[in-house]
Design a protein around this motif. Structure first.
Motif, PDB file in Angstrom:
ATOM      1  N   THR A 269       0.676  -1.308  -0.173  1.00 23.20           N
ATOM      2  CA  THR A 269      -0.233   0.381   0.157  1.00 23.20           C
ATOM      3  C   THR A 269       1.019   1.117  -0.007  1.00 23.20           C
ATOM      4  N   LEU A 270       0.726   2.037  -0.692  1.00 22.45           N
ATOM      5  CA  LEU A 270       1.500   3.630  -1.060  1.00 22.45           C
ATOM      6  C   LEU A 270       1.021   4.039  -0.830  1.00 22.45           C
ATOM      7  N   THR A 271       1.335   4.921   0.256  1.00 17.15           N
ATOM      8  CA  THR A 271       0.664   6.487   1.042  1.00 17.15           C
ATOM      9  C   THR A 271       1.204   7.834   0.300  1.00 17.15           C
ATOM     10  N   ILE A 272       0.640   8.685   0.687  1.00 18.16           N
ATOM     11  CA  ILE A 272       1.298   9.765  -0.643  1.00 18.16           C
ATOM     12  C   ILE A 272       2.970   9.876  -0.179  1.00 18.16           C
ATOM     13  N   THR A 273       3.827   9.881   1.261  1.00 13.71           N
ATOM     14  CA  THR A 273       4.872   9.662   0.945  1.00 13.71           C
ATOM     15  C   THR A 273       5.988   8.954   0.304  1.00 13.71           C
ATOM     16  N   ASP A 274       5.149   7.818  -0.045  1.00 10.82           N
ATOM     17  CA  ASP A 274       5.625   6.971  -1.166  1.00 10.82           C
ATOM     18  C   ASP A 274       5.384   7.069  -2.512  1.00 10.82           C
ATOM     19  N   VAL A 275       4.647   7.948  -2.742  1.00  8.88           N
ATOM     20  CA  VAL A 275       4.463   8.488  -4.164  1.00  8.88           C
ATOM     21  C   VAL A 275       5.798   9.897  -4.387  1.00  8.88           C
ATOM     22  N   VAL A 276       5.884  10.674  -2.987  1.00 10.50           N
ATOM     23  CA  VAL A 276       7.104  11.833  -3.866  1.00 10.50           C
ATOM     24  C   VAL A 276       8.017  10.847  -3.733  1.00 10.50           C
ATOM     25  N   PHE A 277       8.479   9.737  -2.572  1.00 16.01           N
ATOM     26  CA  PHE A 277       9.737   9.167  -2.702  1.00 16.01           C
ATOM     27  C   PHE A 277      10.264   8.314  -3.769  1.00 16.01           C
ATOM     28  N   ILE A 278       8.937   7.067  -4.125  1.00 18.19           N
ATOM     29  CA  ILE A 278       9.267   6.408  -4.897  1.00 18.19           C
ATOM     30  C   ILE A 278       8.676   6.950  -6.160  1.00 18.19           C
ATOM     31  N   ILE A 279       7.307   6.982  -6.014  1.00 16.53           N
ATOM     32  CA  ILE A 279       7.195   7.111  -7.731  1.00 16.53           C
ATOM     33  C   ILE A 279       7.233   8.206  -8.844  1.00 16.53           C
ATOM     34  N   ALA A 280       7.391   9.281  -7.424  1.00 19.94           N
ATOM     35  CA  ALA A 280       8.194  10.495  -8.600  1.00 19.94           C
ATOM     36  C   ALA A 280       9.516  11.323  -8.649  1.00 19.94           C
ATOM     37  N   PRO A 281      10.354  10.151  -8.446  1.00 22.29           N
ATOM     38  CA  PRO A 281      11.690  10.425  -8.399  1.00 22.29           C
ATOM     39  C   PRO A 281      12.085   9.671  -9.999  1.00 22.29           C
ATOM     40  N   ARG A 282      11.251   8.071  -9.927  1.00 22.80           N
ATOM     41  CA  ARG A 282      11.533   8.228 -10.797  1.00 22.80           C
ATOM     42  C   ARG A 282      10.748   8.615 -12.333  1.00 22.80           C
ATOM     43  N   ILE A 283      10.134   9.456 -12.127  1.00 27.27           N
ATOM     44  CA  ILE A 283       8.809  10.213 -13.333  1.00 27.27           C
ATOM     45  C   ILE A 283       9.710  11.040 -13.658  1.00 27.27           C
ATOM     46  N   ASN A 284      10.288  11.961 -12.897  1.00 21.54           N
ATOM     47  CA  ASN A 284      11.345  13.135 -12.385  1.00 21.54           C
ATOM     48  C   ASN A 284      12.549  12.991 -13.011  1.00 21.54           C
ATOM     49  N   ALA A 285      13.206  11.455 -13.433  1.00 19.71           N
ATOM     50  CA  ALA A 285      14.124  10.844 -13.871  1.00 19.71           C
ATOM     51  C   ALA A 285      14.489  10.880 -15.431  1.00 19.71           C
ATOM     52  N   ALA A 286      13.132  11.065 -16.253  1.00 18.26           N
ATOM     53  CA  ALA A 286      13.449  10.884 -17.492  1.00 18.26           C
ATOM     54  C   ALA A 286      13.730  12.784 -17.912  1.00 18.26           C
ATOM     55  N   GLY A 287      12.585  13.242 -17.566  1.00 18.89           N
ATOM     56  CA  GLY A 287      13.027  14.464 -17.802  1.00 18.89           C
ATOM     57  C   GLY A 287      14.924  15.412 -17.450  1.00 18.89           C
ATOM     58  N   ARG A 288      15.394  14.860 -16.219  1.00 16.56           N
ATOM     59  CA  ARG A 288      16.274  14.943 -15.615  1.00 16.56           C
ATOM     60  C   ARG A 288      17.659  14.320 -16.443  1.00 16.56           C
ATOM     61  N   MET A 289      17.923  13.377 -16.625  1.00 11.97           N
ATOM     62  CA  MET A 289      18.775  12.189 -17.313  1.00 11.97           C
ATOM     63  C   MET A 289      18.364  12.447 -18.593  1.00 11.97           C
TER      64      MET A 289
END
Length: 562
Positions: A269-289
């Motif tokens: 079960t994902l909390t909003i914290t998991d979304v921020v620290f697990i899902i979001a960095p991966r989505i962000n990594a595309a535009g970063r790298m």
């Protein structure tokens, strides 16, 4: 750490609420601190409802935006959905494009290249629209300051609809419609939507026109919840409703792209914290790298097998991103030390080969070591580009505005901003920024603060108390995880350092009656405070510990003092 105990709310209001809800006064006190004073307000808080969402047509220009999109659909015009390369931008583009594709096939997406085009609407993007026959651009999470770009598009016969949530300048672009609740003349009741939230209000308004209900839009809320978490907007009011139902979608029926990421991390079960620290960095990594379009492709993909392939690529980008931000942080800390800048009130560092995609993360990391407003610069074409991050309570956007004579362009929020300047202006800017911060910052803000909601007796903590507290979620700005303080605690005698390099502290706290297991991350150096039966006080949040199939309550220690 500065410990700040929040003021006690009015005892009569607290007692009245405690009686009407049949809860412990400490819980009623937490609710009143969050602006919840009546039974009805508590009901809305604990039982969010999609009925609580505002009418989208209350937003300025919404009718114009809807009319223009309906006209484009009717006339088979080509629509380009344009958004920034971060999480808020890519989720917005995924949301808008996938919804519009249920109405017309004439929809394409465009994410600017972070390195080639930079932030926001670009001339290159408009040229792309012209070359490919697009007559309408819907810009999401950007555009509120793109006056010249929108005028450039107008000359080419291309219309713009802007959906943004950043602060407008003195003038807004001459677009067909500008949706931004932060405009002074916009009477929309909730001002704190993220870019994806503004995009959601637009599809909500469009849905009304075609006889769809809010229930038809629930599948899009996983995107909105992710953007709300990643963009650190307040989780109050409408955002709380959107995040609450969005998290349900993430956990019960996520889109293929989220499912592919969640399968990799193997978490139930994902909390909003998991979304921020697990899902979001991966989505962000595309535009970063690499390029933000990879994230849009992942988020709009309906076939799980293909989504798994995209998620694997993005996982590699994320690994590269981690490596880059770790190395640059080490180099930046060395630079601060070498230049003997520990006594400054700001951190401004620059190296021409630092990866532009991770300088924002590095700025946040530097604040963990040197707690002060921070800018990390790198070379970007013939200019220098920087990411700014601030400390709690200090508006870095206003500080940059005061240094505008040295800056080419800048934009952002109170706590995070981006800017570019000419290389020859770097030293003058660095000094001007230091002078401005020295002049305006309250020096106490340079010590990290823990805001404590209330003092608590350990005896109050039981399963029922925890069940109610956990219903305060989703947590975030404006509705943070409750933080408590308890005095006169003792360790039962088995406290020890754990983890790599003994970085963390694990012990059992007791007040003589109740005993609770405690974990203090990065507090290994405080072991001596609790040894030898010494009394101490602790600041903590309450958490569940899952171990070997057993679930028990534990205290997550934030700080300890004698």
């Amino acid at each position: 750490m500065r410990w700040t105990l929040k003021p006690k709310p009015n005892p009569e209001t607290v007692n009245a609420l405690a009686n009407s809800l049949q809860v412990d006064p400490s819980i009623a006190s937490l609710l009143v601190q969050r602006g919840i004073e009546t039974f009805e307000e508590a009901k809305t808080f604990f039982r969010p409802s999609l009925e609580d969402l505002h009418n989208p047509y209350l937003m300025k220009d919404m009718d114009k935006a809807v009319a223009r999109i309906l006209q484009a659909i009717k006339s088979n015009e080509n629509i380009l959905v344009y958004g920034d390369y971060d999480v808020d931008g890519t989720t917005s583009v995924a949301l808008m494009s996938s919804y519009l594709k249920t109405k017309t096939p004439q929809v394409a997406t465009y994410i600017p290249d972070r390195y080639d085009e930079g932030y926001g609407i670009s001339y290159k993007g408009i040229d792309f629209a012209e070359d490919n026959g697009f007559s309408l651009i819907i810009a999401l999470d950007c555009g509120i300051k793109a006056i010249d770009k929108v005028a450039y598009a107008e000359k080419k016969g291309i219309d713009f609809i802007i959906c943004d949530h950043h602060r407008p300048g003195n003038e807004v672009p001459n677009a067909v419609a500008v949706l931004d609740p932060k405009q002074d003349d916009c009477n929309y009741p909730y001002k704190e939507l993220c870019g994806c939230g503004v995009g959601f209000k637009l599809i909500q308004a469009l849905a009304e026109q075609s006889g769809e209900t809010i229930d038809d839009l629930i599948p899009y809320l996983d995107l909105v919840a992710t953007a709300i978490g990643a963009d650190i907007v307040p989780i109050t009011g409408e955002n709380r409703v959107l995040a609450y139902f969005g998290l349900q979608v993430v956990n019960q029926n996520p889109r293929a792209g989220f499912k592919a990421i969640i399968n990799q991390i193997k978490k139930d079960t994902l909390t909003i914290t998991d979304v921020v620290f697990i899902i979001a960095p991966r989505i962000n990594a595309a535009g970063r790298m690499k390029h933000g379009q990879y994230a849009v492709d992942l988020l709009t993909e309906t076939d799980l097998q293909t989504a798994v392939k995209y998620a694997q690529e993005i996982e590699e980008f994320n690994t590269d991103r981690r490596e880059a931000d770790k190395n640059i942080t080490i180099e930046a800390l060395e630079q601060i030390q070498k230049n003997k800048e520990e006594d400054r009130l700001t951190t401004v560092v620059y190296q021409d080969n630092w990866h532009k995609g991770v300088i924002g993360i590095v700025a946040s990391r530097l604040i963990e070591t040197h707690y002060r407003p921070t800018l990390v610069f790198t070379k970007s074409g013939d200019k220098l580009a920087a990411s700014a991050r601030s400390v709690s309570g200090f508006d870095v956007y206003n500080a940059l505005e005061a240094c505008a004579e040295h800056i080419e362009q800048f934009g952002g929020h109170k706590y995070a901003a981006g800017l570019t300047l000419k290389e020859e202006n770097y030293d003058a800017f660095k000094q001007a920024f230091e002078d401005e911060v020295s002049k305006t910052i309250d020096k106490s803000l340079l010590t990290p603060e823990i805001k404590i909601d209330t003092t608590l007796d350990l005896d109050t903590i039981n399963d029922k108390f925890w069940r109610i507290i956990s219903q305060f979620a989703p947590f975030g700005p404006g509705n943070m995880t409750p933080i408590f303080m308890t005095e006169n605690l003792k360790d039962t005698g088995y406290g020890k350092c754990v983890g790599e390099d003994d970085k963390h502290l694990r012990f059992t706290a007791t007040n003589g009656r109740q005993k609770l297991v405690c974990i203090g991350f990065n507090l290994g150096d405080k072991l001596n405070l609790i040894k030898d039966n010494k009394p101490f006080r602790a600041v903590y949040s309450i958490d569940e510990n899952h171990w070997n199939g057993n679930v028990s309550l534990q205290l997550k220690i934030r700080d300890l003092k004698a």
